[in-house]
Design an enzyme around this catalytic site. Sequence first.
Site, PDB file in Angstrom:
ATOM      1  N   HIS A 263      25.838 -16.061  -6.687  1.00  0.00           N
ATOM      2  CA  HIS A 263      27.109 -16.491  -6.114  1.00  0.00           C
ATOM      3  C   HIS A 263      27.325 -16.005  -4.688  1.00  0.00           C
ATOM      4  CE1 HIS A 263      28.641 -18.414  -9.692  1.00  0.00           C
ATOM      5  NE2 HIS A 263      28.355 -17.351 -10.419  1.00  0.00           N
TER       6      HIS A 263
ATOM      7  N   GLN B 125      21.364 -13.147 -18.982  1.00  0.00           N
ATOM      8  CA  GLN B 125      22.785 -13.464 -19.078  1.00  0.00           C
ATOM      9  C   GLN B 125      23.043 -14.487 -20.176  1.00  0.00           C
ATOM     10  OE1 GLN B 125      23.886 -13.902 -14.572  1.00  0.00           O
ATOM     11  NE2 GLN B 125      25.700 -13.330 -15.734  1.00  0.00           N
TER      12      GLN B 125
ATOM     13  N   GLU C 237      25.916 -16.725 -21.173  1.00  0.00           N
ATOM     14  CA  GLU C 237      27.156 -17.155 -20.529  1.00  0.00           C
ATOM     15  C   GLU C 237      27.501 -18.609 -20.842  1.00  0.00           C
ATOM     16  OE1 GLU C 237      26.671 -16.780 -16.291  1.00  0.00           O
ATOM     17  OE2 GLU C 237      24.528 -17.200 -16.393  1.00  0.00           O
TER      18      GLU C 237
ATOM     19  N   ASP D 113      31.780 -18.176 -17.350  1.00  0.00           N
ATOM     20  CA  ASP D 113      30.986 -19.373 -17.617  1.00  0.00           C
ATOM     21  C   ASP D 113      31.055 -19.757 -19.093  1.00  0.00           C
ATOM     22  OD1 ASP D 113      28.492 -18.595 -15.132  1.00  0.00           O
ATOM     23  OD2 ASP D 113      30.023 -20.151 -15.107  1.00  0.00           O
TER      24      ASP D 113
END
Length: 684
Positions: free
Chosen positions: A448, A550, A552, A578
């Site tokens: 990000h 992750q 998510e 997410d």
Amino acid sequence: MATNATRVSTFSTGSPNYAPLKRVGTHNGSFHCDEALGCFMIRLTDKFSNAEIVRSRDPQVLEGLDAVLDVGGVYDPSRDRYDHHQKGFDEVFGHGFSTKLSSAGLVYKHFGKEIIAKELQVDEGHPNVHRLFLSIYKSFMEAIDAVDNGINRYDTDKPPRYVNNTHLSSRVGRLNLDWIEPDQSPEKENEAFQRAMALAGTRSIVMECLAARQNIDPSGEIMVLTTFCPWKLHLFELEEELKIDPPVKYVLYQDDRSKHWRVQAVAVSPDSFESRKPLPSQWRGLRDDELSRVAGIPSCVFVHMSGFIGGNQSYEGALAMVKAALKLLAETMAALSLTTLTTTTSSLSTLKNPFAFAFNNTKFLKTQTFKTLTPLKSSSSTHSDRSPIDSTNTNTLTPTSTANPKSLKSRLRNGETLYGLFLLSFSPTFAEIAGLSGYDFVVVDMEHGPGGISDALSCLHALAATSTPAILRLPESSATWAKKALDLGPHGLMFPMIEGPKAAKKAVSYCRFPPRGLRGSAHTVVRASNYGIDEGYLSNYEDELLIMCQVESEEGAKHAEEIAAVDGVDCIQMGPLDLSASMGYLWDPGNKKVKDMMRVAEKAVLNTKGGTGGAYLGGFALPYDGPDDLRKRGYHMISGAVDVGLFRSAAVEDVKKFKMGLMMDGSDDEKEDSQDADEKYWSE
């Protein structure tokens, strides 16, 4: 909407008089919550509207009154006698509740629906009235009854008999005259009882309005005070006690003087000037016609420069303002990107970064040891503790497979809970500050954040100077990105959006040299091996490198246990935002369904640690799910903040304080107008 404030009652301790108002009696002497609340509630009814309160134990006085509460030894609704102290009294609320009623409970049982219907301005037969009638008793009234009747919540190990969501009884009790008070007169006692009625009644007003908030707007983020009262502290307490989610963002109430309606943004905490959702920046500082034109809403009066309060001439206009504000703020949040650092100050003030949860607890700070840089002498300073190098180290360059005791993996094996920061800005300065502040690790976020490999390298240099382990979060799970990142020598890699064991196995393979994996080999010249100087790198790197996957998405959460069980996966990083988006709750990450899915996935991951393998649990702290909550649920790696969020919050607060100071320095006329406009707010 009902707007008239309840008048302060008058008191009498003598013989009955013949005033036109109804008279309600209760005992004199020490008072308790039940009769204070009962007297307040009965005066909200049509029959006893604004009745005089007569406090006496004299049977002759009580006999001539229109209603009597908590004294007299009689329960007879036909005569409006509501005492509960007499032998044989066993009245309960019914509807499945078995707690014996107090005088307040008796009044609520017989008049509660009328009071609620008047507040909602609907008929008593409306289904919402009955629903709130039961809900308010369960979450508020039953505890008042139980405390007054001396009923314990627990019988040894059995479940509690009732829900105690209020400490109102003890707070009312403290209003009794202290024994050292020189004035113990009936008049002084009545003044104290008057305050007790106000305290008990205020909370019940806020409780009813809070319970009815979804009748105002489906979001549940708008509350309307049907009767103005000091509401702030009660709202915060009730939200906490009742676990209100999402919390109320705006409160509407009518100004008794101008009869205009006020729109007030709820603060983030009782003592804060920062609002949960301030009114839109484009409205702030405008008045009357100009404000109405910009907002597209008729009859607007004003919006404060800081956005915490505004006004409209009508209830309908005020409601339209807050609904428009919620919509505008949602659109603003959608337009903002975490990868953009050029956002305007006004936009920043509306952005609510879920990761910006400042957590200041010294027990999470690691001890920093600053070392002297000397020529390299040993491979025992592996890439997890590469720079600076301990000048006392005199070992020779020999390969070893023993993991560095200071590595993240070793600390996790030792049972430590690690606390870290996400670095979104790619600022080496912020990275260095983070390391010096004592974070156990820093995640350089290439997913990000705006930076790439070369930008990440500068951050790794800064973190190495403070002996702080760095984890690189990849923009995607691919062999190419993993290879480039691993060559920089991070202490861990975080692979995004892993949805099953197959993807997890691929992620692990990207971190292993052939034949065990797919990683390209340049270990003789890259930073990971101290540019080839560390001859023990190939023997140590698997023991040192933390591989994080992750979870998510809803699909990933369903396979969390299988992912965690993959050989080589060291930590499962839960991604609540997410996950909420994948479940259709992008704007509501705290939704119960999302939380339930998170809990299932968490337990699945923790189950894998039952044997010798399995993965540790990592995650983000959120405003409604703090670091301590995660730790108690078994998380061993907790990220509590994002550098951009921390800086944003500090910057916005700094600007706000300065501009508030400018406003205070205006002309005398401006000061007078401001004082008049905001008198209700500051008086609370």
